[in-house]
Enzyme design. Sequence first.
Site, PDB file in Angstrom:
ATOM      1  N   ARG A 226     -11.275  58.648  -6.277  1.00 48.21           N
ATOM      2  CA  ARG A 226     -11.714  59.528  -7.364  1.00 48.21           C
ATOM      3  C   ARG A 226     -11.421  60.969  -6.972  1.00 48.21           C
ATOM      4  NH1 ARG A 226     -11.333  56.103 -10.499  1.00 48.21           N
ATOM      5  NH2 ARG A 226     -12.901  55.143 -11.827  1.00 48.21           N
ATOM      6  N   HIS A 274      -3.176  58.278 -12.542  1.00 51.40           N
ATOM      7  CA  HIS A 274      -4.219  57.241 -12.526  1.00 51.40           C
ATOM      8  C   HIS A 274      -3.611  55.861 -12.851  1.00 51.40           C
ATOM      9  CE1 HIS A 274      -8.820  56.596 -12.931  1.00 51.40           C
ATOM     10  NE2 HIS A 274      -8.222  55.470 -12.531  1.00 51.40           N
TER      11      HIS A 274
END
Length: 311
Positions: A226, A274
């Site tokens: 993250r 991502h």
Amino acid sequence: MPRLMFSVDEDEAARFGPPILQACRAAGVEAEPCGPDHPPEQVDYVVLSPAGPVRDFSRFTRLSAALSLWAGVERLVGNRTLAAPLCRMVDPGLTEGMTEYVAGHALRYHLGLDAVLAAQDGDWRPELVPPLARERPVGVLGLGALGAACAAALSRLGFRVCGWSRRPRKIDGIDCRHGEVGLGEVLRRAEILVTLLPETPATENLLDATRLALLPPGARLINPGRGTLIDDEALLAALDTGALAHATLDVFRNEPLPPGHRFWSHPRITVTPHIAAATRPATAAPVIAENIRRAEAGLELLHLVDRDAGY
Ligand SMILES: NC(=O)c1ccc[n+]([C@@H]2O[C@H](COP(=O)([O-])OP(=O)(O)OC[C@H]3O[C@@H](n4cnc5c(N)ncnc54)[C@H](OP(=O)(O)O)[C@@H]3O)[C@@H](O)[C@H]2O)c1
């Protein structure tokens, strides 16, 4: 017949709805799908993603479980209206995808592929011969479903892998550490560092300037965990001085990463959007169905989120 609501975006509903209902049937559960406008009091299960429309679950009074399509649940875990058990996604496709992403980018760094590709200029450079993987210490922060699989894959490739988790762990072939002292030990060794921790209050800015400075000079970083795990400014400073040689970043504080962000143009950063590991309907649907089967049978749910720990 349990009622199943999908609080996901349109694309996810089209991709995941039919395979999940089919997987439920295969698991012996006939589930009735219902749209987001269905009376919440009648819904037994919600399949959800952060993009889904339902934010307030207080009227979902008979909910047996909330089943996330995502592995990372930081946007769901703090939702106080969601009283039902929350399960995150642990799926073989997700794990395989992450393992391939991490192994690929680690090998790019290990083999010096950028230098090799840039050296196609007629000059014969035997100095480009890489070390062996067993001479390369790699650190993996986070030894959960994804981190442990990546650590094991890197170990199978021959790398000397040390890993770090919140609680003590034992994984064959991995030098496992935990706690603050363990973190320092992993960072001091890791010529390539992989961060696969969840986003929680305890992991926010974990890699700050002080901890980044513990890495060996010229270390490389791969972050598919993250964006919040790393202090952006400290990362840029470490890259600018060359203390850190390169970073591959898949996740960011704000996604999509804005076009003008410094990460895009930084010569020592590779941005991937991502894409490290996607939840795939074929492998995720049976996981959702199995949890519904378990709940219907009164069995313990898989991949339950620890709301206090935040993951
Ligand atoms: N980029 C992508 O495409 C993508 C895709 C999927 C997931 N992800 C990210 O990957 C993360 C990890 O997924 P996962 O399925 O492996 O999660 P997981 O199974 O919950 O594992 C999390 C790991 O992090 C450790 N951890 C958590 N908090 C910690 C702390 N404060 N200090 C030290 N260690 C800590 C846990 O320690 P314990 O072992 O002691 O519990 C565990 O080993 C997700 O949360 C998500 O953010 C990214």
